[in-house]
Each structure stands twice: as C-alpha cells, then as structure tokens.
Design an enzyme around this catalytic site. Structure first.
Site, PDB file in Angstrom:
ATOM      1  N   HIS A 102       6.998  -5.999  11.752  1.00 41.42           N
ATOM      2  CA  HIS A 102       6.085  -4.957  11.557  1.00 41.42           C
ATOM      3  C   HIS A 102       4.629  -4.842  13.197  1.00 41.42           C
ATOM      4  O   HIS A 102       4.369  -4.659  13.176  1.00 41.42           O
ATOM      5  CB  HIS A 102       5.138  -5.310  10.775  1.00 41.42           C
ATOM      6  CG  HIS A 102       4.604  -3.017  10.671  1.00 41.42           C
ATOM      7  ND1 HIS A 102       3.435  -2.528  11.281  1.00 41.42           N
ATOM      8  CD2 HIS A 102       4.217  -2.208   9.768  1.00 41.42           C
ATOM      9  CE1 HIS A 102       3.207  -1.633  10.629  1.00 41.42           C
ATOM     10  NE2 HIS A 102       4.068  -0.727   9.779  1.00 41.42           N
ATOM     11  N   HIS A 131      -5.120  -1.217  11.723  1.00 42.16           N
ATOM     12  CA  HIS A 131      -4.010  -2.630  11.825  1.00 42.16           C
ATOM     13  C   HIS A 131      -5.377  -3.550  12.885  1.00 42.16           C
ATOM     14  O   HIS A 131      -6.491  -3.121  13.786  1.00 42.16           O
ATOM     15  CB  HIS A 131      -3.603  -2.510  12.962  1.00 42.16           C
ATOM     16  CG  HIS A 131      -2.437  -1.241  11.906  1.00 42.16           C
ATOM     17  ND1 HIS A 131      -1.371  -1.674  11.104  1.00 42.16           N
ATOM     18  CD2 HIS A 131      -3.021  -0.349  11.719  1.00 42.16           C
ATOM     19  CE1 HIS A 131      -0.327  -0.986  10.311  1.00 42.16           C
ATOM     20  NE2 HIS A 131      -1.202   0.491  10.972  1.00 42.16           N
ATOM     21  N   HIS A 152       0.860  -1.395   0.081  1.00 41.60           N
ATOM     22  CA  HIS A 152       0.091   0.036   0.178  1.00 41.60           C
ATOM     23  C   HIS A 152       1.342   1.098  -0.228  1.00 41.60           C
ATOM     24  O   HIS A 152       2.342   0.866  -0.560  1.00 41.60           O
ATOM     25  CB  HIS A 152      -0.889   0.251   0.466  1.00 41.60           C
ATOM     26  CG  HIS A 152      -0.478   0.283   2.199  1.00 41.60           C
ATOM     27  ND1 HIS A 152       0.227  -1.028   3.168  1.00 41.60           N
ATOM     28  CD2 HIS A 152      -0.228   1.046   3.734  1.00 41.60           C
ATOM     29  CE1 HIS A 152       0.810  -0.897   4.050  1.00 41.60           C
ATOM     30  NE2 HIS A 152       0.726   0.526   4.619  1.00 41.60           N
ATOM     31  N   HIS A 169       5.502   2.018   4.069  1.00 40.49           N
ATOM     32  CA  HIS A 169       5.955   0.900   3.310  1.00 40.49           C
ATOM     33  C   HIS A 169       6.056   1.142   2.044  1.00 40.49           C
ATOM     34  O   HIS A 169       6.621  -0.371   1.139  1.00 40.49           O
ATOM     35  CB  HIS A 169       4.316  -0.032   3.070  1.00 40.49           C
ATOM     36  CG  HIS A 169       4.043  -0.481   5.084  1.00 40.49           C
ATOM     37  ND1 HIS A 169       4.116  -2.034   5.050  1.00 40.49           N
ATOM     38  CD2 HIS A 169       3.409  -0.100   6.152  1.00 40.49           C
ATOM     39  CE1 HIS A 169       3.405  -2.065   5.470  1.00 40.49           C
ATOM     40  NE2 HIS A 169       3.191  -0.952   6.615  1.00 40.49           N
ATOM     41  N   HIS A 207      -7.585  -1.913   5.946  1.00 40.73           N
ATOM     42  CA  HIS A 207      -6.445  -0.845   6.331  1.00 40.73           C
ATOM     43  C   HIS A 207      -6.878   0.027   5.088  1.00 40.73           C
ATOM     44  O   HIS A 207      -6.619   1.022   5.464  1.00 40.73           O
ATOM     45  CB  HIS A 207      -5.248  -1.083   5.360  1.00 40.73           C
ATOM     46  CG  HIS A 207      -3.914  -0.816   6.279  1.00 40.73           C
ATOM     47  ND1 HIS A 207      -3.543  -0.523   7.809  1.00 40.73           N
ATOM     48  CD2 HIS A 207      -2.676   0.010   5.646  1.00 40.73           C
ATOM     49  CE1 HIS A 207      -2.421   0.253   8.104  1.00 40.73           C
ATOM     50  NE2 HIS A 207      -1.856   1.135   6.458  1.00 40.73           N
ATOM     51  N   ASP A 263       0.210  -4.165   6.186  1.00 40.41           N
ATOM     52  CA  ASP A 263      -0.793  -4.209   7.211  1.00 40.41           C
ATOM     53  C   ASP A 263      -2.449  -4.230   6.515  1.00 40.41           C
ATOM     54  O   ASP A 263      -2.281  -3.800   5.537  1.00 40.41           O
ATOM     55  CB  ASP A 263      -0.560  -2.368   6.924  1.00 40.41           C
ATOM     56  CG  ASP A 263       0.870  -2.235   7.886  1.00 40.41           C
ATOM     57  OD1 ASP A 263       1.030  -2.807   8.066  1.00 40.41           O
ATOM     58  OD2 ASP A 263       0.887  -0.092   7.596  1.00 40.41           O
TER      59      ASP A 263
END
Length: 822
Positions: A421, A399, A66, A71, A156, A177
């Site tokens: 993460h 999340h 994403h 990220h 997410h 995520d």
C-alpha cells in the site's frame, strides 16, 4: 522434521501501488486473503485486483480490515462471481465495518449502475452481505483447524482493525491502513502483545512526516476563515465516511467559538453520510475517551450545531455556487466525479474561492493533478476551464507517517517486514531508511517490497513441540530419559501418547497386525540356524506355546519349523520388524544355493547335516577372542598395541584401574590406556584420547553383530541356556519349554521394559487404526487368522519333532529368561 514449510505471500493488489488492496497468505495447506478492494483510478473490471491468479475455492478465510472502497469494494464480486462460493471460505470484518460497508456498497452500486462498468447487482450485494461474519476487537476466532486470528484496533476510521493471524504456529500481523495518532474521535492503533514472525504493513507516506495535530488544525481553520473573509467559497473534497467526520468535529467546534461565522453555512454534501451517522452514534463505545465522556454527559458530539445537509433538490450545486460564501464538504475525495467534481468546475474560475485537499491523493486522480496547480483543468465533458481558485494541501489523512511507522515496526519486532500500500518510490525510500536504522543497531530484520503478482516465499525453522499426556505424563522424566510413544498430529499440534491411552485421548484404537510367511525348506534346520547366526549374530532358540521348534531373530521375527519341509516366519508388523523379516526371508531362500552350504554338506555323510563349526561371522562369547579382534582392529590404526592382564602386574605397584585388563596404545611418547571392562580411554594427551575413542567406537561397531547392536523385541523364555553358535551346542535345547507367542510377549515387554531398544528409534510400533468404527472388525479378523494359523501349527508339529532328541520338559518352574541387550 525434514520438510521445511514456506509462507507464500502474493499481492493481487497494493503491491508498489495504492489501491485495490488484496494480500494472499498461503502456509501449510491453508490460504488466507486479507482485504479485497478496487482501484479508485480505474473503473469496472480494470479496477479489481488480479483475481484470476487465485483459485478462490481454496480460500479458507477472507479478512476485511475496514470499509474503504480500496479495501472492501471487490468483496461482493469475489463472493458472488468467482468460485469462492464453491469452497468453504468464510468472510470476517468488525461489527462497525459491516454496518458501514452496507451503506458504502449501496452507494457504490448506485453510482456505477448508470455506466456499463457495473461489477455486480444490488441483489448480489445483498446476498454477499448476508454471508459476512462480524467480530469484535480482541476476540480470538478459530475459523477452521490450524487457523486463529485476533482483531486489534487500528485507528484510521471507525471499525478499522489489524489482524494478528496464527497459521499452524506461524504468526502474521496484517495492519491494513492504520494510524498511531489519536484524533478527536478515534483511538490510536494498538500494538499487539505478541511479536509476530511477519509484519505486513502499509507504507503510504514513505519517509514523509506529518505536522502535529494541533498545528495542522490551527492552520486549517485559519485558512478556511481567510477564504470566507475574502468572500469566497471553500471546497473540502472528502470521502463520505472517515476523515469527513473528523473535519466536521473541527469545524463545528471552531464555528462555536467564532460568532462572526454563525451566518456562514457549512454544508455536508453526502446523503450517504447522513445514513451512516446512526452507525457512528451506535458504536460510540469503540471511540476514544473524549467522545465517550461527552456522550456520557448527554452531549452527543455527532449532533452538529453548525452543519447543514445540502438540499436534495436537483441542481443544488449551482444554487450554492452562486450563493453567499460557504464551506462545503463534498464527496468523493479524489474529485473524479460526483458533487465534489461539479463544485470544482463551478468554482475554479473565481480566484476568491479556495480548495483544500485534506487527504492522500492517488496517482491518476483529479485530486493529485490539481495539487500541481495547473493553469487549466479538464471538465468531465472534456472542455477546458481556467483554474484560478487557490489550492492548499493539509493532510488529515489517518495514515501513519515515517516516525509513527518506524516506531511501530520497532515495537512489534518481527523477523520479516513486508511493505504494501505505497508507491514504489516512497516504498523504496522507507525500506532504505529502515535498513539503515536496523543496521546501526546490529539487528537483522529483512524488509521486502513485492510487486503485484510477485510471490514472496519465506522460510521459518521454528521448533515443534509435542505434549506428553496421559500415562507418559504421570511420572516426570529425568535428564537423559528416553520417552517413546505414539505421536498424534491434529490441527498442526502434536501429542505424545502411550498406545494404551489412544482411545481415551484421541478417540482412536490400536491393534497388533501379526504377519506370517511360509517358506519351503530344502535344507536342514541346523544349517538354517548356522546361516542366521552368520547374518544376525546370536539367535534365541526354543519352542513356542504349541511346542513348535522356534528360532527368534533379533527379538523380532520367529522362524518356526512347522512341518518337515516347511518354515513359517511370524512377526508383529512394524517398520523395523518388516525389514528384519524381509532380510531373514531373503537369507533363508538362498541357503540351498549358497557356496558355504555346499561346502558344509559335501563332507562324508553322517547321521546329521549339522555344521561342525560355528559360522565365522557368528557372535563370539569367548572374551579372549573378542579382545583379540579389538586388538587387531586397533593395530591397523596404531603401530603399537599391547595387552595388559591384571595377573601379569605386581599388585603392590599397580593402581586400582591397572588391576583390570586393558590395552595400551603408544604413539611416539604418548600413551593411551583402554579399560577392557568399561571400554573407557585415559591418556595424558587429549588429542590422542579423542582419536583412540573414535577408533575404539568403530572397532566395537565393526566386531559386534546385528543382534548385539539392536534388539527389536523381547527375549524368549527358555530352559537354562540358548544356542551360542558353538558346534557342540548345535541343535535345539532338549529341555526347552514352550514359549509364549510373540504377540503376547512383545506387549508385556513393552510395558515392563520401555527403554530397551528405544535408543535406535526402531522399537516395534503398533499400527494405529484411524477409524474407531472398524476396530471390532479388525480384532475379530486378527483372532480368526491366529486361530487358523495355530491349528496349522499344531498339525505341523507332529511331523516336525525330528529337530529335538528328547521330549519337551513339562515342568516350567525352572525356566530362565534369556535377554539380549543392545
């Protein structure tokens, strides 16, 4: 297969930390990188993953889950400032992610261009964007041989996905995520229909649990309303995209239901968000049913009625701070700089104002520090100001919490779980909780929590399946059938083919490589045969199609008497045939030095030097002698072994089995009977039967010759009989007819008797020529070689006819076929 490939997982970021996600997967020579983000708490080079630890030119695929900076923000640096561009790697992300990533990176470059920590230029950013390949959810992509991946919705944020990756049959699910709770505009994360071998999953919230969405929305709107009532300003630090849109939908709906708030403005302080709204409206079809239904009724939920964008004039923060009560959504969410930090410093000294942190806060950021409610905070310029505004935390973070994460792990059912993460403490608690959960169910799931740069190696012993196609698949195999063919490996898949089908199905061709080796002969032909029988057992003898005296060793290697003092070894090249040829050549080369040869040839001179007696290790065809050798072997293991012959028994008293010759083994009071016809063992004692069977198997193996245990080729065509090793039969058969050459006969035999010799796995294999263009040249060269050798053979035959006493019989109608069975 002897080698067991290992999956290597190395985290260049997000290993026991939150930020700069970058996961490297390496398996069977392929390299895949998932995500390439920066760390929000650092700047410049320090914010990047540990990119120097990887040779980026070896990367085959780079997948971005994403558009969030932690990220995706390092992607441009990797693509333009490392040797990634020297390789053949491809970059993939979903269509919405690519559209939003463009705006995010433009803003990222603009914000960092004013400092010395600029990672890349706008031009480099544009060049990297042009190389990104967009994909859709559920689309199966094959970027290179051996790798496929499929994106699945991850919740997410808009466009977020998780990747189900298949590397040579090994399946890995990388979630990035993800959220398993459907909110006002996004679908929840999907569960892929295939159970992966490895699950790489986020652990952001560890074992924490979120409150229900309805409850936190109510608490959020009540808190905002209370701050407005007391005459204060509400600061909502959010990132420009993602949770901000969710909060805007909630506030817009709440303002609509409360007319008393219509005079209180809601400001959205993000020029980036304004540009990205067009993307949200474009990808309505990727959102949940609620948004799609409203849009179908021409009610666009992202056209807000009570939301106002802040003025673009300089100093708008101070004007709003000194104005009447209002609500401001300002970026960035971590409040380290930008509008959200400036508004915090302006509103912190007034107790009427309120700060609501709505997302996850990373260690080292102002958002995490202010949650401790310090009495003073430091400004960007280094000054200290009092903190009197109220601080509240309501998590709208998209999340998964512990219950959602654990449920997802159980639905996915992987063999290995790799936690990423997440901070070390929360990650450790999650690992312990999941281990207890699996232990209570007697499930063996291994959970790993690697640190950055710590390579995790996982071993998988999965079955490899070869598909039989073409001629081999024309007839369904029966139980215990042996199927042989060429195993063709391509892109980590295996196919079993008949050699004749290689051109049609694999685009390749085959040829037979016939090898010839000439050896000087200093002894007699009969002495050579005597030694060969001692080593290999039964030797087939005759003449080839050119009338050259020939002995065939183990059905694979022809020994030809081409000239008076010369032998030629000829065989079709294969792994097994080459070994037989090597041993035959070594044996012939040492005949003249052998003590046995000296002993045989030092007798009073006769007309012939042929041995008078068979080699002691040659095949024995007398059944009595063979039975005697078995009995001797068994007597060394058992005290009493008796031979029972059918003529010695009273037929009226004997059973049907007893009418066949047998050996009786006795140990104390237990007996075992070995049927010499079928070599089966019967006994009332199961333990004795198994023991006798084991010894009998060793006895048969020990007393058998190589030619009895293994035959690599097909038998020669002969007249009446072949040499048996007896002294009376020494020398070539006087009526032997010309024999077909090995190359032709082996090819015919491969078609007519595919099962012969296949049990040992040493059947002669045809060498495959990998290049179809070179097949004609190879064929021509082989033909020329064979023609040359044939001419030499014909010339040598005139000088080598002394091996037989009579002329060859030209009539081949009564020829018999001698078969040597394994």
């Amino acid at each position: 297969m002897a080698d067991v490939p290992k999956l290597s997982i190395t985290l260049l970021g997000a290993g026991q930390e939150v930020g700069r996600s970058c996961c490297v997967l390496q398996y069977r020579g392929r390299t895949i990188v998932c995500d390439a983000g920066v760390h929000p708490a650092y700047s410049g080079i320090a914010s990047l993953p540990f990119i120097d630890e990887l040779d980026w030119s070896t990367v085959d695929v780079l997948l971005i889950t994403h558009f969030h900076l932690d990220h995706a923000a390092a992607l441009t640096y990797i693509m333009e400032k490392t040797n990634f561009r020297d390789g053949k790697g491809k970059v993939y992300m979903t269509h919405p992610t690519k559209a939003l990533h463009k705006f995010m990176m433009q803003d990222f470059v603009r914000m960092s261009s004013s400092s010395a920590d600029t990672l890349f230029t706008p031009l480099e950013m544009s060049m990297s964007l042009a190389s990104i390949i967009p994909v859709s959810a559920h689309q199966v992509i094959t970027p290179c041989p051996g790798i496929t991946f499929t994106p699945y919705h991850a919740g997410h944020v808009l466009g977020a996905c998780m990747y189900l990756i298949d590397i040579a049959g090994l399946k890995i699910l990388y979630t990035g995520d993800y959220s398993r709770e459907e909110d006002r505009h996004l679908v929840k994360a999907e569960v892929p229909p295939i159970h992966p071998d490895v699950l790489i999953v986020e652990s952001t919230y560890g074992v924490q649990s979120h409150e229900p969405r309805e409850d936190k929305e109510t608490r959020f709107t009540n808190l905002v309303h209370s701050i407005i009532r007391r005459g204060g300003h509400v600061l909502l630090p959010t990132f420009a995209l993602g949770r901000a849109q969710e909060l805007l939908l909630i506030l817009d709906e709440y303002w609509t239901k409360h007319p008393d708030l219509h005079n209180v403005p809601i400001y959205y302080a993000s020029s980036l968000a304004r540009k990205c709204m067009a993307v949200f409206q474009t990808y309505i079809h990727t959102m949940n049913a609620n948004v799609r239904t409203r849009f179908a009724k021409r009610d666009n939920p992202f056209v807000f009625k009570h939301i106002t964008n802040v003025p673009t004039t300089r100093g708008w923060e101070r004007k709003i701070a000194e104005g009447p009560p209002c609500v401001v959504l300002a970026s960035p969410g971590f409040m380290d700089s930008g509008p959200s930090r400036e508004l915090l410093e302006l509103w912190a000294p007034d107790s009427r104002n309120g700060l609501i942190v709505t997302g996850y806060s990373i260690e080292g950021t102002m958002a995490r520090e202010i949650l401790t409610e310090p009495e003073e905070i430091n400004t960007v310029k280094g000054n200290t100001i009092p903190r009197k505004l109220s601080v509240d935390y309501i998590s709208f973070s998209a999340h998964v919490d512990y219950s959602q994460n654990s449920e997802f792990m159980e639905l996915v059912k992987p063999q290995h779980i790799v936690l990423v993460h997440g901070e070390a403490t929360g990650m450790g608690r999650l690992k312990a909780a999941m281990q207890d959960r699996y232990k209570s169910r007697d499930e063996e799931i291994k959970i790993h929590t690697p640190r950055n740069l710590e390579t995790l190696e996982l071993t998988f012993r999965s079955e490899r399946v070869a598909k039989a196609i073409g001629t081999l698949a024309s007839k369904p195999p029966q139980p215990n059938d042996v199927i042989s063919g060429l195993l063709v490996a391509k892109d980590y898949s295996y196919t079993l083919l008949d050699p004749r089908d290689l051109r049609d199905f694999a685009g390749l061709t085959t040829c037979v490589v016939t090898q010839r080796q000439k050896v000087a002969l200093g002894v007699g032909w009969d002495l050579v045969r005597w030694h060969l029988e001692g080593m290999f057992g039964q030797i087939e003898e005759g003449v080839d199609k050119d009338g050259v005296l020939t002995m065939r060793v183990m059905g694979a290697v022809d020994v030809k008497h081409t000239q008076e003092h010369e032998l030629t070894l000829e065989w079709d090249s294969s792994a097994s045939n080459d070994m037989i040829a090597d041993s035959t050549l070594a044996l012939i080369a040492g005949i003249d030095k052998s003590p046995a040869s000296v002993k045989l040839t030092t007798t009073p001179h006769e007309h012939t030097h042929a041995p008078k007696h068979a080699h002691p290790h040659a095949d024995v065809f007398d059944p009595v002698t063979r039975i005697q050798r078995l009995a001797w072997f068994l007597e060394e293991h058992f005290d009493s072994v008796e031979l029972h012959m059918p003529e010695e028994m009273d037929e009226s008293e004997a059973s049907e089995d007893a009418r066949e010759p047998s050996l009786l083994v006795q140990i104390y009071e237990a007996e075992a009977v070995i049927n010499l016809k079928t070599l089966t063992v019967t006994s009332t004692s199961e333990s004795l039967r198994k023991r006798v069977e084991a010894v009998l198997d060793m006895a048969v193996t020990t007393t058998s010759s190589l030619s009895e245990a293994f035959t690599a080729g097909m038998p020669l065509q002969m007249e009446e009989h072949a040499h048996s090793g007896d002294a009376d039969n020494a020398g070539p058969s006087p009526s032997a007819s010309p024999l077909p050459p090995i190359a032709e006969h082996a090819a015919e035999g491969a078609e007519s008797k595919p099962g012969e010799g296949a049990g040992s796995g040493d059947a002669p294999a045809k060498d495959a020529v990998a290049s179809a263009e070179g097949q004609e040249e190879a064929r021509i060269q082989t033909e020329v070689t064979m023609d040359t050798e044939t001419g030499g053979t014909k010339a040598g035959k005139e000088n080598g006819d002394e091996g037989g006493d009579d002329e060859d019989d030209e009539d081949g109608e009564d020829d018999a076929v001698l078969q040597v069975h394994a």
